[in-house]
Design a protein around this motif. Structure first.
Motif, PDB file in Angstrom:
ATOM      1  N   TYR A 158     -60.298  56.900  33.639  1.00 21.54           N
ATOM      2  CA  TYR A 158     -60.903  57.873  34.549  1.00 21.54           C
ATOM      3  C   TYR A 158     -60.451  57.606  35.990  1.00 21.54           C
ATOM      4  CZ  TYR A 158     -63.924  58.945  30.610  1.00 21.54           C
ATOM      5  OH  TYR A 158     -64.393  59.312  29.368  1.00 21.54           O
ATOM      6  N   PRO A 159     -59.274  58.080  36.361  1.00 23.88           N
ATOM      7  CA  PRO A 159     -58.787  57.825  37.722  1.00 23.88           C
ATOM      8  C   PRO A 159     -59.429  58.714  38.776  1.00 23.88           C
ATOM      9  CG  PRO A 159     -57.243  59.219  36.576  1.00 23.88           C
ATOM     10  CD  PRO A 159     -58.305  58.863  35.572  1.00 23.88           C
ATOM     11  N   SER A 160     -60.042  59.799  38.344  1.00 23.60           N
ATOM     12  CA  SER A 160     -60.609  60.753  39.287  1.00 23.60           C
ATOM     13  C   SER A 160     -62.124  60.772  39.124  1.00 23.60           C
ATOM     14  CB  SER A 160     -60.048  62.159  39.041  1.00 23.60           C
ATOM     15  OG  SER A 160     -60.604  63.087  39.942  1.00 23.60           O
ATOM     16  N   GLY A 161     -62.821  60.564  40.220  1.00 23.92           N
ATOM     17  CA  GLY A 161     -64.277  60.565  40.179  1.00 23.92           C
ATOM     18  C   GLY A 161     -64.823  60.573  41.583  1.00 23.92           C
ATOM     19  N   THR A 162     -66.137  60.477  41.687  1.00 21.74           N
ATOM     20  CA  THR A 162     -66.781  60.471  42.996  1.00 21.74           C
ATOM     21  C   THR A 162     -66.261  59.313  43.841  1.00 21.74           C
ATOM     22  OG1 THR A 162     -68.776  61.427  42.022  1.00 21.74           O
ATOM     23  CG2 THR A 162     -68.988  60.392  44.191  1.00 21.74           C
ATOM     24  N   GLY A 163     -65.719  59.631  44.981  1.00 22.71           N
ATOM     25  CA  GLY A 163     -65.258  58.601  45.890  1.00 22.71           C
ATOM     26  C   GLY A 163     -63.897  58.016  45.576  1.00 22.71           C
ATOM     27  N   SER A 164     -63.147  58.630  44.667  1.00 20.84           N
ATOM     28  CA  SER A 164     -61.841  58.070  44.282  1.00 20.84           C
ATOM     29  C   SER A 164     -60.684  58.723  45.035  1.00 20.84           C
ATOM     30  CB  SER A 164     -61.623  58.217  42.779  1.00 20.84           C
ATOM     31  OG  SER A 164     -61.649  59.584  42.386  1.00 20.84           O
ATOM     32  N   HIS A 165     -60.903  59.096  46.287  1.00 14.81           N
ATOM     33  CA  HIS A 165     -59.894  59.838  47.037  1.00 14.81           C
ATOM     34  C   HIS A 165     -58.650  59.008  47.337  1.00 14.81           C
ATOM     35  CE1 HIS A 165     -62.255  57.736  50.130  1.00 14.81           C
ATOM     36  NE2 HIS A 165     -61.143  57.726  50.850  1.00 14.81           N
ATOM     37  N   VAL A 166     -58.775  57.698  47.428  1.00 11.50           N
ATOM     38  CA  VAL A 166     -57.621  56.871  47.770  1.00 11.50           C
ATOM     39  C   VAL A 166     -56.554  56.975  46.685  1.00 11.50           C
ATOM     40  CG1 VAL A 166     -56.813  54.502  48.097  1.00 11.50           C
ATOM     41  CG2 VAL A 166     -58.883  55.272  49.234  1.00 11.50           C
ATOM     42  N   PHE A 167     -56.966  56.845  45.413  1.00 11.23           N
ATOM     43  CA  PHE A 167     -55.990  56.980  44.329  1.00 11.23           C
ATOM     44  C   PHE A 167     -55.397  58.384  44.322  1.00 11.23           C
ATOM     45  CE2 PHE A 167     -55.042  58.651  40.130  1.00 11.23           C
ATOM     46  CZ  PHE A 167     -54.006  57.805  39.748  1.00 11.23           C
ATOM     47  N   ALA A 168     -56.226  59.413  44.463  1.00  7.43           N
ATOM     48  CA  ALA A 168     -55.733  60.791  44.423  1.00  7.43           C
ATOM     49  C   ALA A 168     -54.657  61.022  45.479  1.00  7.43           C
ATOM     50  CB  ALA A 168     -56.897  61.763  44.608  1.00  7.43           C
ATOM     51  N   GLU A 169     -54.884  60.497  46.670  1.00  7.91           N
ATOM     52  CA  GLU A 169     -53.912  60.671  47.749  1.00  7.91           C
ATOM     53  C   GLU A 169     -52.628  59.903  47.462  1.00  7.91           C
ATOM     54  OE1 GLU A 169     -56.164  59.305  51.045  1.00  7.91           O
ATOM     55  OE2 GLU A 169     -57.522  61.046  51.046  1.00  7.91           O
ATOM     56  N   ALA A 170     -52.750  58.677  46.955  1.00  8.60           N
ATOM     57  CA  ALA A 170     -51.566  57.865  46.666  1.00  8.60           C
ATOM     58  C   ALA A 170     -50.749  58.472  45.530  1.00  8.60           C
ATOM     59  CB  ALA A 170     -51.987  56.438  46.313  1.00  8.60           C
ATOM     60  N   PHE A 171     -51.430  58.978  44.520  1.00 11.73           N
ATOM     61  CA  PHE A 171     -50.722  59.570  43.375  1.00 11.73           C
ATOM     62  C   PHE A 171     -50.020  60.863  43.796  1.00 11.73           C
ATOM     63  CE2 PHE A 171     -50.582  62.098  39.405  1.00 11.73           C
ATOM     64  CZ  PHE A 171     -49.803  61.234  38.652  1.00 11.73           C
ATOM     65  N   ALA A 172     -50.697  61.686  44.574  1.00 12.10           N
ATOM     66  CA  ALA A 172     -50.102  62.945  45.035  1.00 12.10           C
ATOM     67  C   ALA A 172     -48.869  62.688  45.888  1.00 12.10           C
ATOM     68  CB  ALA A 172     -51.128  63.760  45.820  1.00 12.10           C
ATOM     69  N   ALA A 173     -48.862  61.574  46.604  1.00 11.90           N
ATOM     70  CA  ALA A 173     -47.732  61.234  47.477  1.00 11.90           C
ATOM     71  C   ALA A 173     -46.642  60.461  46.740  1.00 11.90           C
ATOM     72  CB  ALA A 173     -48.229  60.423  48.665  1.00 11.90           C
ATOM     73  N   GLY A 174     -46.847  60.185  45.456  1.00  9.23           N
ATOM     74  CA  GLY A 174     -45.842  59.472  44.674  1.00  9.23           C
ATOM     75  C   GLY A 174     -45.774  57.983  44.958  1.00  9.23           C
ATOM     76  N   ARG A 175     -46.861  57.415  45.523  1.00 11.52           N
ATOM     77  CA  ARG A 175     -46.857  56.001  45.876  1.00 11.52           C
ATOM     78  C   ARG A 175     -47.371  55.100  44.756  1.00 11.52           C
ATOM     79  NH1 ARG A 175     -49.259  58.170  50.597  1.00 11.52           N
ATOM     80  NH2 ARG A 175     -51.248  57.220  49.992  1.00 11.52           N
ATOM     81  N   ILE A 176     -47.843  55.696  43.663  1.00 16.24           N
ATOM     82  CA  ILE A 176     -48.391  54.906  42.566  1.00 16.24           C
ATOM     83  C   ILE A 176     -48.114  55.619  41.241  1.00 16.24           C
ATOM     84  CG2 ILE A 176     -50.685  55.979  42.704  1.00 16.24           C
ATOM     85  CD1 ILE A 176     -51.899  53.240  42.019  1.00 16.24           C
ATOM     86  N   GLU A 177     -47.782  54.848  40.217  1.00 11.23           N
ATOM     87  CA  GLU A 177     -47.631  55.386  38.867  1.00 11.23           C
ATOM     88  C   GLU A 177     -48.987  55.360  38.173  1.00 11.23           C
ATOM     89  OE1 GLU A 177     -44.483  53.599  36.527  1.00 11.23           O
ATOM     90  OE2 GLU A 177     -43.586  52.821  38.375  1.00 11.23           O
ATOM     91  N   TYR A 178     -49.140  56.236  37.181  1.00 16.65           N
ATOM     92  CA  TYR A 178     -50.407  56.287  36.447  1.00 16.65           C
ATOM     93  C   TYR A 178     -50.145  56.488  34.964  1.00 16.65           C
ATOM     94  CZ  TYR A 178     -54.768  58.040  34.497  1.00 16.65           C
ATOM     95  OH  TYR A 178     -55.865  58.223  33.695  1.00 16.65           O
ATOM     96  N   GLU A 179     -50.808  55.678  34.141  1.00 12.32           N
ATOM     97  CA  GLU A 179     -50.786  55.847  32.683  1.00 12.32           C
ATOM     98  C   GLU A 179     -52.210  56.122  32.223  1.00 12.32           C
ATOM     99  OE1 GLU A 179     -50.035  53.280  28.576  1.00 12.32           O
ATOM    100  OE2 GLU A 179     -49.120  52.597  30.450  1.00 12.32           O
ATOM    101  N   CYS A 180     -52.406  57.283  31.601  1.00 12.67           N
ATOM    102  CA  CYS A 180     -53.726  57.667  31.107  1.00 12.67           C
ATOM    103  C   CYS A 180     -53.935  57.082  29.708  1.00 12.67           C
ATOM    104  CB  CYS A 180     -53.856  59.184  31.070  1.00 12.67           C
ATOM    105  SG  CYS A 180     -55.448  59.767  30.441  1.00 12.67           S
ATOM    106  N   VAL A 181     -55.009  56.342  29.547  1.00  9.49           N
ATOM    107  CA  VAL A 181     -55.362  55.763  28.246  1.00  9.49           C
ATOM    108  C   VAL A 181     -56.814  56.123  27.950  1.00  9.49           C
ATOM    109  CG1 VAL A 181     -55.527  53.670  26.854  1.00  9.49           C
ATOM    110  CG2 VAL A 181     -53.771  53.845  28.616  1.00  9.49           C
ATOM    111  N   PRO A 182     -57.098  56.834  26.865  1.00 11.23           N
ATOM    112  CA  PRO A 182     -58.488  57.151  26.532  1.00 11.23           C
ATOM    113  C   PRO A 182     -59.343  55.886  26.469  1.00 11.23           C
ATOM    114  CG  PRO A 182     -56.984  58.395  25.139  1.00 11.23           C
ATOM    115  CD  PRO A 182     -56.140  57.412  25.896  1.00 11.23           C
TER     116      PRO A 182
END
Length: 224
Positions: A78-102
């Motif tokens: 769950y990378p997106s949630g209340t108060g998780s704006h830092v990850f959202a901004e970094a991911f949108a800018a291509g500064r971090i990779e993300y692997e979704c795992v249930p």
């Protein structure tokens, strides 16, 4: 004499190197080792792969590590949630990779690593983008995806009580992925609320045996 307590939060995170895979406990803010994460931010390790259920809240702890550019890749449910704006901004800018795992798959991949298993087949994710590049198999007429164990170089875990052998108990939801992460990491580093005298914990209540723990620091200096 076995004594896994270390004298400071800084000593607890010493030796975490650039490029390490770090398993971080927490279900939202429950059971999140904030003090250890803050110490890691000060320590300076970079190019980290972090495995956690979430991506951090606000700008403290894991969110601070991401904001500082120390996390190369996040593996989370769950990378997106209340108060998780830092990850959202970094991911949108291509500064971090993300692997979704249930979430269930995340827990089982950690358990497989800790148990020394070579992986497992699960129906979760079959027929979706999460299965891309992975082995698939039909078992009893149902499609399955092969998932590999998820090992860590280090685990940062929060517990409620710890003794000098590293035996741990947790507080309710704060338990979450902590026991699995201690098992799955080469070095498990635990932030405990209290230290207990050896033998003070009922052996039947110990959740994580000390064999899976290498370092313990008491975050607030309390003794039970």
């Amino acid at each position: 004499m076995i004594n896994k307590f270390v004298e400071s939060i800084e000593r607890a995170v010493a030796g975490i190197a650039d490029g390490s895979t770090v398993l971080v406990s927490g279900f939202g803010v429950a059971g999140q080792p904030v003090e250890l994460l803050e110490a890691l931010a000060e320590q300076g390790a970079a190019e980290l792969t972090v495995v956690c259920n979430n991506s951090g809240t606000g700008e403290d702890g894991l969110a601070r590590l991401i904001k500082l550019g120390r996390v190369r890749k996040l593996i989370a449910s769950y990378p997106s949630g209340t108060g998780s704006h830092v990850f959202a901004e970094a991911f949108a800018a291509g500064r971090i990779e993300y692997e979704c795992v249930p979430q269930g798959t995340l827990a089982e991949r950690l358990r497989a690593a800790g148990a020394g298993l070579g992986g497992f087949f699960t129906p979760t994710g079959y027929g979706t983008a999460l299965a891309d590049g992975k082995e698939t198999r039909v078992i009893d007429g149902r499609g399955h995806v092969f998932e590999a164990p998820l090992h860590g170089d280090f685990a940062l875990v929060k517990a409620e009580n710890a003794d000098r052998w590293g035996n741990l108990t947790y507080r309710k939801t704060g338990r979450n992925f902590g026991p699995l992460m201690c098992m799955a990491a080469a070095t498990a580093i635990v932030q405990a609320d209290r230290s207990c005298e050896l033998g003070a914990m009922d052996p039947e209540s110990v959740v994580t045996p000390g064999i899976f723990v290498q370092r313990v620091v008491v975050a607030n200096g309390r003794t039970a």
